[in-house]
Design a protein around this motif. Structure first.
Motif: not given
Length: 208
Positions: A35-60
């Protein structure tokens, strides 16, 4: 090699998100990396404007982020070839009968399959190979059981942007899958709203 692997992982992440919003954990499980490796890729993709994200509350616990494809990300998946193919099909439609265009595209589909080694193994193995082929072409599918055998249900159609106007492209891919697997394949793609692939594959009967 490292750059090629990185590009393939980024492409896989984009294709998965195209099929539906995902968390980093879900992406990691699907791709087979941390998951940490995926987050590195996601950060790069987000910086390029290719992905966005929403926060989701999931209990505890901490809120999760669900990542989605932006308009720029969707364009990246198709801009390399779709405008050219779309224009080509427009010209063909203006010069040929509808059935002639379809037969031409089926021939293209057969040619695409014939450039690859045929899928081998039992019916289930060949269905899995068909799913891998669609994903290699930029799509994302899930295998679902069906009365006839199995259904390849797409969540991100690589030809979705042009299939409503040119449904023959779906039949071309139908032909590719049939030749590649050696199994009867019938396309039942949804070309409304956000198009999605659907191919029914008939599996040979197992002797009693």
């Amino acid at each position: 090699m490292r750059g090629t692997t990185r590009a393939k992982t980024r492409g896989r992440i984009l294709a998965l998100i195209c099929g539906g919003d995902r968390t980093a954990g879900e992406l990691a499980e699907a791709i087979g990396i941390s998951a940490s490796a995926v987050r590195v890729h996601l950060a790069g993709l987000a910086a390029e404007g290719l992905v966005g994200h929403d926060r989701v509350i999931r209990g505890v616990g901490k809120p999760a982020h669900r990542y989605r494809l932006t308009a720029a990300g969707e364009g990246l998946l198709s801009r390399a070839y779709l405008p050219l193919v779309d224009s080509l099909l427009d010209v063909l439609a203006s010069r040929m009968k509808e059935e002639e265009v379809e037969e031409l595209l089926r021939a293209v589909g057969r040619h695409l399959a014939e450039r690859r080694p045929r899928a081998s193994g039992d019916g289930s193995a060949r269905v899995r190979a068909a799913a891998e082929l669609i994903e290699a072409l930029g799509g994302l599918v899930e295998i679902e059981p069906s009365p006839a055998g199995a259904t390849l249900q797409g969540r991100c159609c690589p030809l979705g942007a042009i299939s409503p106007e040119h449904p023959q492209v779906c039949r071309a891919l139908e032909e590719t899958l049939a030749v590649y697997t050696g199994l009867p394949v019938r396309e039942r793609c949804d070309r409304t709203g956000r198009p999605s692939c659907r191919f029914d594959v008939a599996l040979p009967a197992v002797p009693a």
